[in-house]
Design a protein around this motif. Structure first.
Motif, PDB file in Angstrom:
ATOM      1  N   ASN A  53     -14.433  -5.070   6.731  1.00  0.00           N
ATOM      2  CA  ASN A  53     -13.584  -3.849   6.670  1.00  0.00           C
ATOM      3  C   ASN A  53     -13.580  -3.466   5.153  1.00  0.00           C
ATOM      4  O   ASN A  53     -13.436  -3.938   4.323  1.00  0.00           O
ATOM      5  CB  ASN A  53     -12.131  -4.022   7.215  1.00  0.00           C
ATOM      6  N   ALA A  54     -13.321  -2.019   5.298  1.00  0.00           N
ATOM      7  CA  ALA A  54     -13.747  -1.306   3.849  1.00  0.00           C
ATOM      8  C   ALA A  54     -12.571  -1.432   3.023  1.00  0.00           C
ATOM      9  O   ALA A  54     -12.315  -1.353   2.049  1.00  0.00           O
ATOM     10  CB  ALA A  54     -14.216   0.119   4.054  1.00  0.00           C
ATOM     11  N   VAL A  55     -11.235  -1.868   3.831  1.00  0.00           N
ATOM     12  CA  VAL A  55     -10.106  -1.881   3.258  1.00  0.00           C
ATOM     13  C   VAL A  55      -9.505  -3.206   2.898  1.00  0.00           C
ATOM     14  O   VAL A  55      -9.392  -3.635   1.732  1.00  0.00           O
ATOM     15  CB  VAL A  55      -9.044  -0.951   3.757  1.00  0.00           C
ATOM     16  N   TYR A  56      -9.401  -3.986   4.159  1.00  0.00           N
ATOM     17  CA  TYR A  56      -8.797  -5.280   4.066  1.00  0.00           C
ATOM     18  C   TYR A  56      -9.062  -5.978   5.130  1.00  0.00           C
ATOM     19  O   TYR A  56      -9.449  -5.475   6.216  1.00  0.00           O
ATOM     20  CB  TYR A  56      -7.242  -5.467   3.698  1.00  0.00           C
ATOM     21  N   THR A  57      -9.113  -7.423   5.018  1.00  0.00           N
ATOM     22  CA  THR A  57      -9.142  -8.432   6.056  1.00  0.00           C
ATOM     23  C   THR A  57      -7.938  -8.749   6.771  1.00  0.00           C
ATOM     24  O   THR A  57      -7.821  -8.409   8.134  1.00  0.00           O
ATOM     25  CB  THR A  57      -9.859  -9.770   5.558  1.00  0.00           C
ATOM     26  N   LEU A  58      -7.084  -9.389   6.267  1.00  0.00           N
ATOM     27  CA  LEU A  58      -5.810  -9.577   6.810  1.00  0.00           C
ATOM     28  C   LEU A  58      -4.546  -9.095   6.051  1.00  0.00           C
ATOM     29  O   LEU A  58      -4.462  -9.075   4.815  1.00  0.00           O
ATOM     30  CB  LEU A  58      -5.698 -11.111   6.740  1.00  0.00           C
ATOM     31  N   ALA A  59      -3.849  -8.391   6.883  1.00  0.00           N
ATOM     32  CA  ALA A  59      -2.333  -7.707   6.086  1.00  0.00           C
ATOM     33  C   ALA A  59      -1.349  -8.687   6.836  1.00  0.00           C
ATOM     34  O   ALA A  59      -0.998  -8.674   7.806  1.00  0.00           O
ATOM     35  CB  ALA A  59      -2.225  -6.365   6.613  1.00  0.00           C
ATOM     36  N   LEU A  60      -0.476  -9.273   5.611  1.00  0.00           N
ATOM     37  CA  LEU A  60       0.780  -9.589   6.178  1.00  0.00           C
ATOM     38  C   LEU A  60       1.796  -9.084   5.671  1.00  0.00           C
ATOM     39  O   LEU A  60       2.055  -8.580   4.581  1.00  0.00           O
ATOM     40  CB  LEU A  60       0.835 -11.239   5.747  1.00  0.00           C
ATOM     41  N   LEU A  61       2.721  -8.494   6.660  1.00  0.00           N
ATOM     42  CA  LEU A  61       3.631  -7.631   6.539  1.00  0.00           C
ATOM     43  C   LEU A  61       5.339  -8.182   6.854  1.00  0.00           C
ATOM     44  O   LEU A  61       6.022  -7.373   6.798  1.00  0.00           O
ATOM     45  CB  LEU A  61       3.409  -6.349   7.472  1.00  0.00           C
ATOM     46  N   GLY A  62       5.134  -9.317   6.979  1.00  0.00           N
ATOM     47  CA  GLY A  62       6.519 -10.098   7.255  1.00  0.00           C
ATOM     48  C   GLY A  62       6.627 -11.241   6.594  1.00  0.00           C
ATOM     49  O   GLY A  62       6.067 -11.411   5.289  1.00  0.00           O
ATOM     50  N   SER A  86     -16.869   2.759  -3.338  1.00  0.00           N
ATOM     51  CA  SER A  86     -15.709   3.059  -2.643  1.00  0.00           C
ATOM     52  C   SER A  86     -14.848   2.156  -1.800  1.00  0.00           C
ATOM     53  O   SER A  86     -13.881   2.409  -1.193  1.00  0.00           O
ATOM     54  CB  SER A  86     -15.872   4.439  -1.723  1.00  0.00           C
ATOM     55  N   LYS A  87     -15.371   1.038  -1.730  1.00  0.00           N
ATOM     56  CA  LYS A  87     -14.956   0.105  -0.774  1.00  0.00           C
ATOM     57  C   LYS A  87     -13.734  -0.985  -1.598  1.00  0.00           C
ATOM     58  O   LYS A  87     -14.356  -1.426  -2.588  1.00  0.00           O
ATOM     59  CB  LYS A  87     -16.031  -0.914  -0.255  1.00  0.00           C
ATOM     60  N   ASN A  88     -12.697  -1.019  -1.159  1.00  0.00           N
ATOM     61  CA  ASN A  88     -11.713  -1.717  -1.722  1.00  0.00           C
ATOM     62  C   ASN A  88     -12.188  -3.437  -1.357  1.00  0.00           C
ATOM     63  O   ASN A  88     -11.917  -4.089  -2.390  1.00  0.00           O
ATOM     64  CB  ASN A  88     -10.325  -1.699  -1.085  1.00  0.00           C
ATOM     65  N   GLY A  89     -12.398  -3.731  -0.257  1.00  0.00           N
ATOM     66  CA  GLY A  89     -12.737  -5.010   0.022  1.00  0.00           C
ATOM     67  C   GLY A  89     -11.665  -6.216  -0.429  1.00  0.00           C
ATOM     68  O   GLY A  89     -11.698  -7.158  -0.896  1.00  0.00           O
ATOM     69  N   ILE A  90     -10.238  -5.910   0.157  1.00  0.00           N
ATOM     70  CA  ILE A  90      -9.255  -6.673   0.081  1.00  0.00           C
ATOM     71  C   ILE A  90      -9.375  -7.919   0.719  1.00  0.00           C
ATOM     72  O   ILE A  90      -9.523  -7.789   1.989  1.00  0.00           O
ATOM     73  CB  ILE A  90      -7.952  -5.864   0.072  1.00  0.00           C
ATOM     74  N   GLY A  91      -9.115  -9.355   0.376  1.00  0.00           N
ATOM     75  CA  GLY A  91      -9.112 -10.402   1.534  1.00  0.00           C
ATOM     76  C   GLY A  91      -7.734 -10.413   2.053  1.00  0.00           C
ATOM     77  O   GLY A  91      -7.615 -10.372   3.313  1.00  0.00           O
ATOM     78  N   LEU A  92      -6.500 -10.181   1.201  1.00  0.00           N
ATOM     79  CA  LEU A  92      -5.484 -10.210   1.762  1.00  0.00           C
ATOM     80  C   LEU A  92      -4.504  -9.516   1.212  1.00  0.00           C
ATOM     81  O   LEU A  92      -4.246  -9.139  -0.032  1.00  0.00           O
ATOM     82  CB  LEU A  92      -4.514 -11.749   1.279  1.00  0.00           C
TER      83      LEU A  92
END
Length: 124
Positions: A53-62, A86-92
């Motif tokens: 994913n160009a932005v991130y793989t896993l988002a933890l929001l809690g 242009s790709k952020n490439g954030i893991g977490l």
């Protein structure tokens, strides 16, 4: 014990606060990402969650714990490997005032391994 789900998204949707989601195999999200908003524990159990994913793989929001009980578990973002600036490439991604994440024995990889925003916090 417990239940088995076909996808991490399905397991996260069924989880209740305080539950543990244990990976039974590596997960390749393709170019998708996953958001988990619940207060859960995710045990990589020696497996990897990978996305391009160009932005991130896993988002933890809690209020979550990301751990690996066996060793070798990882969250990886491979989008940056295409060398497109242009790709952020954030893991977490840890985001939001409710996001208080504890990391225990995990590897996070990406152009930006971990990004915290909107008052999110992480204990490493």
């Amino acid at each position: 014990g417990g239940y088995q789900y076909d996808t991490l998204s399905a397991a996260a949707a069924a989880a209740k606060g305080g539950d543990t989601i244990t990976l039974l195999k590596d997960i390749d999200l393709g170019t998708n990402s996953i958001n988990i908003k619940k207060s859960v524990k995710i045990d990589l159990n020696g497996h990897a969650i990978t996305s391009a994913n160009a932005v991130y793989t896993l988002a933890l929001l809690g209020n979550a714990t990301l751990m690996d009980s066996k060793g070798g578990g990882a969250v990886r973002n491979t989008a940056y490997q295409t060398h497109q600036i242009s790709k952020n490439g954030i893991g977490l991604l840890v985001s939001g005032t409710a996001a208080n994440v504890t990391l225990d024995n995990v590897t996070i990889e990406g152009n930006y391994a971990i990004q915290m925003q909107n008052s999110g916090t992480a204990v490493i």
